[in-house]
Write a protein that holds these residues in place. Structure first.
Motif, PDB file in Angstrom:
ATOM      1  N   LYS A 288      -5.799  16.010   6.375  1.00  0.00           N
ATOM      2  CA  LYS A 288      -4.687  16.957   6.533  1.00  0.00           C
ATOM      3  C   LYS A 288      -3.355  16.217   6.566  1.00  0.00           C
ATOM      4  N   SER A 289      -3.332  15.109   7.270  1.00  0.00           N
ATOM      5  CA  SER A 289      -2.104  14.329   7.379  1.00  0.00           C
ATOM      6  C   SER A 289      -1.625  13.871   5.995  1.00  0.00           C
ATOM      7  N   ARG A 290      -2.583  13.359   5.198  1.00  0.00           N
ATOM      8  CA  ARG A 290      -2.214  12.889   3.851  1.00  0.00           C
ATOM      9  C   ARG A 290      -1.709  14.044   3.005  1.00  0.00           C
ATOM     10  N   LEU A 291      -2.401  15.166   3.057  1.00  0.00           N
ATOM     11  CA  LEU A 291      -2.025  16.297   2.217  1.00  0.00           C
ATOM     12  C   LEU A 291      -0.671  16.869   2.624  1.00  0.00           C
ATOM     13  N   TYR A 292      -0.460  17.013   3.915  1.00  0.00           N
ATOM     14  CA  TYR A 292       0.778  17.645   4.365  1.00  0.00           C
ATOM     15  C   TYR A 292       1.982  16.746   4.102  1.00  0.00           C
ATOM     16  N   THR A 293       1.795  15.454   4.261  1.00  0.00           N
ATOM     17  CA  THR A 293       2.875  14.519   3.919  1.00  0.00           C
ATOM     18  C   THR A 293       3.190  14.611   2.428  1.00  0.00           C
ATOM     19  N   ALA A 294       2.126  14.667   1.631  1.00  0.00           N
ATOM     20  CA  ALA A 294       2.306  14.769   0.184  1.00  0.00           C
ATOM     21  C   ALA A 294       3.026  16.059  -0.180  1.00  0.00           C
ATOM     22  N   LEU A 295       2.641  17.148   0.458  1.00  0.00           N
ATOM     23  CA  LEU A 295       3.291  18.433   0.149  1.00  0.00           C
ATOM     24  C   LEU A 295       4.768  18.395   0.510  1.00  0.00           C
ATOM     25  N   ASP A 296       5.088  17.750   1.627  1.00  0.00           N
ATOM     26  CA  ASP A 296       6.501  17.633   2.005  1.00  0.00           C
ATOM     27  C   ASP A 296       7.293  16.864   0.943  1.00  0.00           C
ATOM     28  N   LEU A 297       6.696  15.767   0.456  1.00  0.00           N
ATOM     29  CA  LEU A 297       7.374  14.965  -0.572  1.00  0.00           C
ATOM     30  C   LEU A 297       7.515  15.735  -1.881  1.00  0.00           C
ATOM     31  N   LEU A 298       6.472  16.400  -2.271  1.00  0.00           N
ATOM     32  CA  LEU A 298       6.484  17.156  -3.526  1.00  0.00           C
ATOM     33  C   LEU A 298       7.470  18.329  -3.447  1.00  0.00           C
ATOM     34  N   LYS A 299       7.502  18.906  -2.271  1.00  0.00           N
ATOM     35  CA  LYS A 299       8.365  20.077  -2.064  1.00  0.00           C
ATOM     36  C   LYS A 299       9.838  19.714  -2.278  1.00  0.00           C
TER      37      LYS A 299
ATOM     38  N   ALA B 264       6.463  13.449 -10.106  1.00  0.00           N
ATOM     39  CA  ALA B 264       6.408  13.659  -8.650  1.00  0.00           C
ATOM     40  C   ALA B 264       5.067  13.181  -8.087  1.00  0.00           C
ATOM     41  N   LEU B 265       4.017  13.472  -8.803  1.00  0.00           N
ATOM     42  CA  LEU B 265       2.686  13.012  -8.360  1.00  0.00           C
ATOM     43  C   LEU B 265       2.605  11.488  -8.390  1.00  0.00           C
ATOM     44  N   ALA B 266       3.245  10.902  -9.397  1.00  0.00           N
ATOM     45  CA  ALA B 266       3.193   9.450  -9.540  1.00  0.00           C
ATOM     46  C   ALA B 266       3.912   8.737  -8.403  1.00  0.00           C
ATOM     47  N   ARG B 267       4.849   9.438  -7.777  1.00  0.00           N
ATOM     48  CA  ARG B 267       5.587   8.801  -6.677  1.00  0.00           C
ATOM     49  C   ARG B 267       4.787   8.799  -5.372  1.00  0.00           C
ATOM     50  N   LEU B 268       3.752   9.595  -5.329  1.00  0.00           N
ATOM     51  CA  LEU B 268       2.932   9.618  -4.108  1.00  0.00           C
ATOM     52  C   LEU B 268       2.062   8.369  -4.037  1.00  0.00           C
ATOM     53  N   SER B 269       1.596   8.076  -2.842  1.00  0.00           N
ATOM     54  CA  SER B 269       0.604   7.005  -2.743  1.00  0.00           C
ATOM     55  C   SER B 269      -0.705   7.515  -3.356  1.00  0.00           C
ATOM     56  N   GLU B 270      -1.596   6.584  -3.668  1.00  0.00           N
ATOM     57  CA  GLU B 270      -2.875   6.989  -4.266  1.00  0.00           C
ATOM     58  C   GLU B 270      -3.629   7.953  -3.360  1.00  0.00           C
ATOM     59  N   GLU B 271      -3.620   7.664  -2.058  1.00  0.00           N
ATOM     60  CA  GLU B 271      -4.361   8.513  -1.111  1.00  0.00           C
ATOM     61  C   GLU B 271      -3.745   9.908  -1.015  1.00  0.00           C
ATOM     62  N   GLN B 272      -2.386   9.941  -1.019  1.00  0.00           N
ATOM     63  CA  GLN B 272      -1.721  11.251  -0.967  1.00  0.00           C
ATOM     64  C   GLN B 272      -1.987  12.043  -2.250  1.00  0.00           C
ATOM     65  N   ARG B 273      -1.887  11.361  -3.376  1.00  0.00           N
ATOM     66  CA  ARG B 273      -2.105  12.041  -4.656  1.00  0.00           C
ATOM     67  C   ARG B 273      -3.535  12.581  -4.719  1.00  0.00           C
ATOM     68  N   GLU B 274      -4.482  11.777  -4.247  1.00  0.00           N
ATOM     69  CA  GLU B 274      -5.887  12.222  -4.278  1.00  0.00           C
ATOM     70  C   GLU B 274      -6.077  13.465  -3.411  1.00  0.00           C
ATOM     71  N   ALA B 275      -5.412  13.485  -2.254  1.00  0.00           N
ATOM     72  CA  ALA B 275      -5.534  14.655  -1.367  1.00  0.00           C
ATOM     73  C   ALA B 275      -5.004  15.911  -2.066  1.00  0.00           C
ATOM     74  N   VAL B 276      -3.898  15.767  -2.775  1.00  0.00           N
ATOM     75  CA  VAL B 276      -3.328  16.912  -3.507  1.00  0.00           C
ATOM     76  C   VAL B 276      -4.276  17.367  -4.623  1.00  0.00           C
TER      77      VAL B 276
ATOM     78  N   GLU C 253       0.849  -1.183   0.000  1.00  0.00           N
ATOM     79  CA  GLU C 253       0.000   0.000   0.000  1.00  0.00           C
ATOM     80  C   GLU C 253       0.890   1.242   0.000  1.00  0.00           C
ATOM     81  N   GLY C 254       0.588   2.187  -0.789  1.00  0.00           N
ATOM     82  CA  GLY C 254       1.337   3.436  -0.788  1.00  0.00           C
ATOM     83  C   GLY C 254       2.380   3.522  -1.876  1.00  0.00           C
ATOM     84  N   GLU C 255       2.699   2.389  -2.517  1.00  0.00           N
ATOM     85  CA  GLU C 255       3.626   2.478  -3.637  1.00  0.00           C
ATOM     86  C   GLU C 255       2.918   3.085  -4.845  1.00  0.00           C
ATOM     87  N   PRO C 256       3.680   3.729  -5.717  1.00  0.00           N
ATOM     88  CA  PRO C 256       3.037   4.329  -6.883  1.00  0.00           C
ATOM     89  C   PRO C 256       2.330   3.258  -7.713  1.00  0.00           C
ATOM     90  N   ALA C 257       1.134   3.566  -8.160  1.00  0.00           N
ATOM     91  CA  ALA C 257       0.392   2.622  -8.988  1.00  0.00           C
ATOM     92  C   ALA C 257       1.047   2.540 -10.350  1.00  0.00           C
TER      93      ALA C 257
END
Lengths: 188, 182
Positions: free
Chosen positions: B159-170, B122-134, B98-102
Motif C-alpha cells: 500500500k505504501s508503494r502504491l500510494y506514494t506512486a499515485l501521489d507522484l503520478l497525480k 511518468a511511470l518511468a520516473r517512478l522507482s521499479e517497486e513503485q511502478r510495479e505496484a501501479v 535504489e529508486g531512481e528510474p531504470a
C-alpha cells in the motif's frame, strides 16, 4: 493531505467497508478540497488507462516445442505413483509373457478312482507281460546259443577224438610193422 | 472470474499429468497479461518477450510445486516478478541509487499519442517497486493481498508503494488529463 475520516485512496480503490465508505461520502459532500483530491485521483487513473495492453509481438515458445518437452524418463521419474504404476505394469507384462511362452500345464479333470486303478493295473499287467515275454525270449535265445555252442564243442571233441584215434591206429600199425619185421629177422 | 479459475484449475491438472496442449492453452490465457506486466516494468519489448518465455518455461518446470491451483495467478506473477527484477538488477549501473528510474524505463515510446507518452514518462520516473505496484493494481487488477503474495512483502508495504506512486503520478498526470478534457 486530505481531511477525510479515512484515506481517500482507500476509498478510491474500493478498499473500505460500506460503513467507512459512507462516512467518506458524507465528508465529501461537505469538503471541496477532498472532492478535488478525489477528482485528481480519478484523472490520474484515467490517464494511466490510456496506455493500452499490447499484443504479444510474436509467438511465445510453448512447451509444444521439442526443447521444452520432458523426456519419457523425466516424466516417469518426477512422480512416485507414476513410477510405481509403471513398475507394476512392467512386472505384469513380464508375468504375461512368461505365461504365454511357458509350456501349458496339463489340464486337470475330475479323478475317476476305479478307472484310474483299472488303467494302472492294466498298465502294470501289460508291462509285466512285456517284461516276461522279453525275458523268455532272452532265455530262449541264451539256451539256443548254449545248445549251438555245446553242439559245436561236441563236434569239435568228436573230431579231436577221431583224429587221436587215427593217430593211435597209425602208431599201432607202425608198431605192428616194426614187431613183424623184428620177428622175421630173428627167425632167420 | 470463477469460471476462469475453474478452467485454469482444469488446465493445470492436465498440464501436471503431462498434457502439453493443456499447458499451451493455460499459457495462451495468460501470455498477454504477463507480457504487458513485464513490458511496463522493464520498458522494452524484446526484453519483455524474452522474459515472458523464461517465465512460462519456469512455470512449466515448477508447476508440480504449485500447492493451490486457485493461486495460479499470483504464483505466475511471482515468477515474472523475480525474472523482471533479476534483469533490472543486471541492468542497473554500479552506484545507481535504489529508486531512481531504470535506464530501460526511459525507453517508453510505445504510443505516438501525447497522453500515452506522458504516462510512459511518468511511470518511468517512478522507482521499479513503485511502478510495479501501479502495474499490478491499476493495469492487472490484483488485490492488495495478491500483490503481497507476488512481491513477498507485507500488505502495508504494498500500500505504501502504491500510494506514494499515485501521489507522484497525480502531480504529473492529473493536470495533463484535465487539459486534454477541456
Amino acid at each position: 493531505m486530505s481531511c477525510a475520516p479515512f484515506d481517500l485512496k482507500d476509498y478510491f480503490l474500493g478498499e473500505l467497508g460500506e460503513p467507512e465508505a459512507q462516512q467518506v461520502r458524507t465528508h465529501l459532500g461537505a469538503c471541496l478540497a477532498c472532492r478535488e483530491e478525489l477528482e485528481r485521483l480519478r484523472l490520474t487513473q484515467a490517464a494511466l488507462l490510456t496506455l493500452r495492453d499490447e499484443e504479444v509481438p510474436r509467438r511465445i515458445a510453448f512447451v509444444s516445442d521439442k526443447v521444452f518437452e520432458r523426456r519419457w524418463w523425466q516424466w516417469l521419474w518426477q512422480s512416485g505413483p507414476r513410477l510405481g504404476f509403471a513398475s507394476a505394469a512392467v512386472l505384469s507384462l513380464a508375468i504375461l509373457a512368461h505365461a504365454l511362452l511357458a509350456p501349458s500345464p496339463p489340464v486337470t479333470q475330475p479323478v475317476d478312482t476305479a478307472a484310474l486303478e483299472q488303467r494302472i493295473e492294466s498298465a502294470i499287467a501289460k508291462a509285466v507281460a512285456e517284461t516276461e515275454a522279453r525275458q523268455a525270449a532272452q532265455i530262449q535265445k541264451a539256451v539256443s546259443a548254449a545248445r549251438e555252442e555245446m553242439e559245436f564243442q561236441r563236434k569239435a571233441d568228436l573230431l579231436a577224438v577221431e583224429e587221436n584215434l587215427e593217430v593211435f591206429k597209425k602208431r599201432m600199425n607202425v608198431l605192428q610193422i616194426y614187431l613183424a619185421s623184428n620177428v622175421e629177422g630173428g627167425g632167420r | 472470474m470463477i469460471f476462469r479459475e475453474v478452467e485454469d484449475r482444469d488446465l493445470i491438472a492436465k498440464a501436471r499429468r503431462g498434457d502439453v496442449e493443456g499447458f499451451n492453452l493455460l499459457i495462451s490465457r495468460w501470455e498477454k497479461r504477463v507480457f504487458n506486466y513485464l513490458l511496463r516494468l522493464v520498458g522494452n519489448r524484446e526484453d519483455a518477450l524474452d522474459l515472458s518465455q523464461e517465465v512460462f518455461l519456469k512455470t512449466y518446470q515448477h508447476l508440480a510445486k504449485l500447492e493451490d491451483p486457485a493461486r495460479f495467478g499470483p504464483w505466475l506473477y511471482r515468477i515474472a516478478h523475480n525474472e523482471a527484477f533479476s534483469l533490472l538488477r543486471r541492468r542497473r549501473p554500479e552506484g545507481e541509487l535504489e529508486g531512481e528510474p531504470a535506464a530501460g524505463a526511459e525507453r517508453y515510446r510505445m504510443y505516438p499519442v501525447e497522453m500515452s507518452l506522458a504516462v510512459e514518462r511518468a511511470l518511468a520516473r517512478l522507482s521499479e517497486e513503485q511502478r510495479e505496484a501501479v502495474v499490478l493494481r491499476i493495469y492487472q487488477g490484483f488485490k492488495f493481498e495478491e500483490m503481497a503474495e507476488v512481491l513477498a512483502c507485507p500488505v502495508s508495504t504494498v500500500k505504501s508503494r502504491l500510494y506514494t506512486a499515485l501521489d507522484l503520478l497525480k502531480e504529473t498526470l492529473a493536470p495533463i488529463q484535465t487539459r486534454s478534457l477541456e
